[in-house]
Design an enzyme around this catalytic site. Structure first.
Site, short mmCIF file in Angstrom:
data_model
loop_
_atom_site.label_atom_id
_atom_site.label_comp_id
_atom_site.label_asym_id
_atom_site.label_seq_id
_atom_site.Cartn_x
_atom_site.Cartn_y
_atom_site.Cartn_z
N TYR A 38 -9.34 -19.17 9.08
CA TYR A 38 -8.57 -17.86 7.97
C TYR A 38 -8.29 -16.19 7.44
CZ TYR A 38 -7.28 -17.89 3.23
OH TYR A 38 -6.06 -17.62 2.17
N PHE A 62 21.81 -4.25 5.17
CA PHE A 62 22.19 -5.34 5.87
C PHE A 62 21.19 -6.20 4.32
CE2 PHE A 62 19.29 -9.16 7.46
CZ PHE A 62 19.89 -9.41 8.48
N THR A 63 22.10 -7.62 4.65
CA THR A 63 22.08 -8.69 3.32
C THR A 63 20.65 -8.85 2.70
OG1 THR A 63 21.88 -10.56 5.52
CG2 THR A 63 23.89 -10.44 4.30
N ASP A 82 14.26 0.99 9.67
CA ASP A 82 14.66 -1.15 10.15
C ASP A 82 14.54 -1.30 11.55
OD1 ASP A 82 14.46 -3.44 10.49
OD2 ASP A 82 16.28 -4.64 8.90
N LYS A 111 14.00 -10.91 16.35
CA LYS A 111 14.89 -10.35 17.21
C LYS A 111 14.23 -9.95 18.54
CE LYS A 111 17.02 -11.70 13.23
NZ LYS A 111 17.77 -10.87 11.30
N ARG A 136 32.59 -13.45 10.72
CA ARG A 136 32.31 -12.66 9.80
C ARG A 136 33.58 -11.96 9.51
NH1 ARG A 136 26.08 -11.87 9.20
NH2 ARG A 136 26.83 -13.87 7.82
N PHE A 167 30.07 -18.48 2.95
CA PHE A 167 29.67 -18.85 4.63
C PHE A 167 29.31 -19.97 4.68
CE2 PHE A 167 26.68 -16.42 5.80
CZ PHE A 167 26.25 -15.18 5.06
C1 LIG Z 1 17.49 -10.69 11.10
C2 LIG Z 1 17.13 -9.09 10.11
C3 LIG Z 1 16.15 -8.80 8.98
C4 LIG Z 1 15.47 -9.80 8.53
O1 LIG Z 1 15.24 -10.46 9.18
P1 LIG Z 1 13.93 -11.85 9.03
O2 LIG Z 1 13.09 -12.20 10.12
O3 LIG Z 1 15.62 -12.55 9.35
O4 LIG Z 1 13.48 -12.29 7.84
C5 LIG Z 1 16.74 -7.32 8.82
N1 LIG Z 1 17.01 -6.60 9.05
C6 LIG Z 1 17.40 -6.58 10.55
C7 LIG Z 1 18.65 -5.63 11.17
C8 LIG Z 1 17.91 -8.27 11.27
O5 LIG Z 1 18.72 -8.52 11.73
#
Ligand SMILES: *Cc1c(COP(=O)(O)O)cnc(C)c1O
Length: 457
Positions: A72, A124-125, A215, A258, A382, A448
């Site tokens: 843990y 970014f979303t 990011d 990623k 998109r 979407f």
């Molecule tokens: C995918 C992504 C995120 C968010 O990451 P998650 O692991 O999906 O929460 C943030 N910024 C960028 C540029 C991304 O491609």
């Protein structure tokens, strides 16, 4: 060496994929309401929906899973992950999270006050959602070229320094806790930022006491583009370039799904001790102990190993060139694509591709559904469907009406990409026969994901 570097790996384990017939696919796409998000993955032959969490792990990562220390607290895999991030990225403190948005949530909560402004090189979303939930206002400060599908700028992700300075003058530096810099910029099509631009952003920010937070989700792809395109970096290693980039900021959020080559995971990295302490107070509430943050020991081990593997020049050269290969093939056949090709996807310009279909009949959605019907290849709209409606209920029609072909890391070969290109080229030749779509179901937010359609005629 051929023009496109061959796979720098051999295949030790295979995952069979289902070959479908046209009749199978007609049934499946109808059932999915002509929305590729609603297809079952078992009905898909080549899945280019996303590169998020879809990477293939190496034998080294899989053996790391077997060495998961599921204690843990104080797991040895956590120590390995923390040491790896400190060494590779150069930041002092690391907070593990379940994925990228977990890190964005914590960062936004500890840094943003109600009424603050957060400039960024395109939104970014999930990043913007967390900034807004914390009471902040996002401001786009990317260069104009990023919004132009015909611009061949080599660093289309760059921050527009004038837009940034203007925002500082307008609202005052005390209202700007940090600038969020994406490297590469996902929503611009995986376009990179130059080192020179990052240095200028650092200088302006330092002068005004504004922090720079990366990011870093796609930072290895960005490092490769700097090596290929920016003077003075051709002889530096990917890892040297990455460390130099990160040294120009105060911290970073990361999605392990990623560039770090794992299926789940993430982290927040910081240099400031008091911010780190605030972050650890929140991570226990939202994610887990500061020594696992929502990941199992084995997940952390796989990510630590994946980070090292992603720095290998031959790996990243092959990854980015797979995209280039697909883009070149389509371009040579006269298919309208967004140029230059970015680090993770090729975007088809659907308004040009299906110029006879009006935008209110969703050319990109139509094209994505027809690519699936033709070959079992799944990709993503998109364009207007993703953009949603404005406050008055009218459809928003963004500049770019695109279909995204996203290539997962280490998963498909050039032969798979040939199937994709052939299918798109075949459809282009008979594009006049395709008919648009209209909604049969539409959710009020993020439509979407769940929207359903039927052909207009
Ligand atoms: C995918 C992504 C995120 C968010 O990451 P998650 O692991 O999906 O929460 C943030 N910024 C960028 C540029 C991304 O491609």
């Amino acid at each position: 060496m051929t023009k496109y570097p061959p796979e720098p790996y051999r295949i030790k384990m295979v995952e069979p994929i289902r070959m479908t017939t046209r009749e199978d696919r007609e049934r499946a796409i109808k059932k999915a309401g002509y929305n590729t998000f609603l297809l079952d993955s078992e009905d898909v032959y080549i899945d280019l929906l996303t590169d998020s969490g879809t990477s293939a792990m190496s034998d080294n990562q899989w053996s790391g899973l077997m060495q998961g220390d599921e204690a843990y607290a104080g797991s040895k895999n956590w120590h390995n992950l923390r040491d790896t991030v400190q060494k590779v990225f150069g930041y002092k403190y690391v907070v593990p999270t379940h994925q990228g948005r977990g890190a964005e949530n914590i960062l936004s909560k500890i840094m943003i006050k109600e009424g603050d402004y957060i400039p960024g090189n395109m939104y970014f979303t999930t990043t913007r959602a967390h900034q807004e939930l914390a009471g902040g206002n996002f401001r786009d400060v990317i260069i104009n070229e990023a919004h132009d599908p015909n611009s061949n700028h080599p660093f289309k992700g760059n921050v527009d320094l004038e837009k940034y300075q203007n925002l500082i003058n307008e609202v005052g530096p005390e209202k700007i806790p940090y600038i969020a810099v994406g490297v590469t910029v996902n929503m611009a099509g995986g376009q990179p930022v130059s080192m020179e631009n990052l240095k200028q952003v650092r200088d302006i920010s330092k002068k005004h006491g504004i922090k720079v937070i990366f990011d870093a989700t796609r930072c290895v792809e960005n490092s490769y583009f700097i090596k290929e395109r920016e003077k003075g970096y051709e002889d530096k290693s990917i890892s040297e370039i990455l460390k130099e980039m990160m040294s120009l900021g105060d911290g970073a959020t990361m999605s392990g799904k990623k560039d770090p080559l794992v299926n789940i995971g993430g982290f927040l990295a910081l240099n400031d001790k008091s911010l780190y302490q605030k972050a650890t107070q929140l991570v226990v509430v939202y994610e887990g102990m500061p020594s696992y943050g929502g990941m199992s020991g084995r997940d952390m081990e796989a990510m630590a190993r994946g980070i090292y593997e992603s720095l290998d020049y031959h790996y990243i050269e092959h990854r980015v060139n797979q995209l280039q290969y697909l883009g070149d093939k389509l371009d040579e056949a006269g298919i309208p694509i967004v140029k230059p090709v970015g680090g993770h996807a090729v975007y088809l310009d659907a308004s040009k591709f299906l110029s006879h279909i009006p935008r209110e009949e969703f050319p990109a959605q139509t094209l994505a559904a027809n690519i699936y019907l033709d070959s079992g290849v799944r990709c993503m709209e998109r364009g207007a469907v993703s953009a949603g409606r404005d406050k008055d209920g009218n459809n928003i029609y963004p500049n770019l009406e695109t279909v995204r072909l996203t290539v997962p890391r280490r998963v498909y070969t050039y032969a798979h990409l040939d199937v994709v290109a052939d299918s798109v080229i075949k459809l282009y030749e008979k594009r006049d026969q395709l008919v648009g779509l209209r909604f049969t179901y539409e959710a009020p937010v993020l439509r979407f994901f769940t929207a359903r359609f039927e052909p207009v005629k």
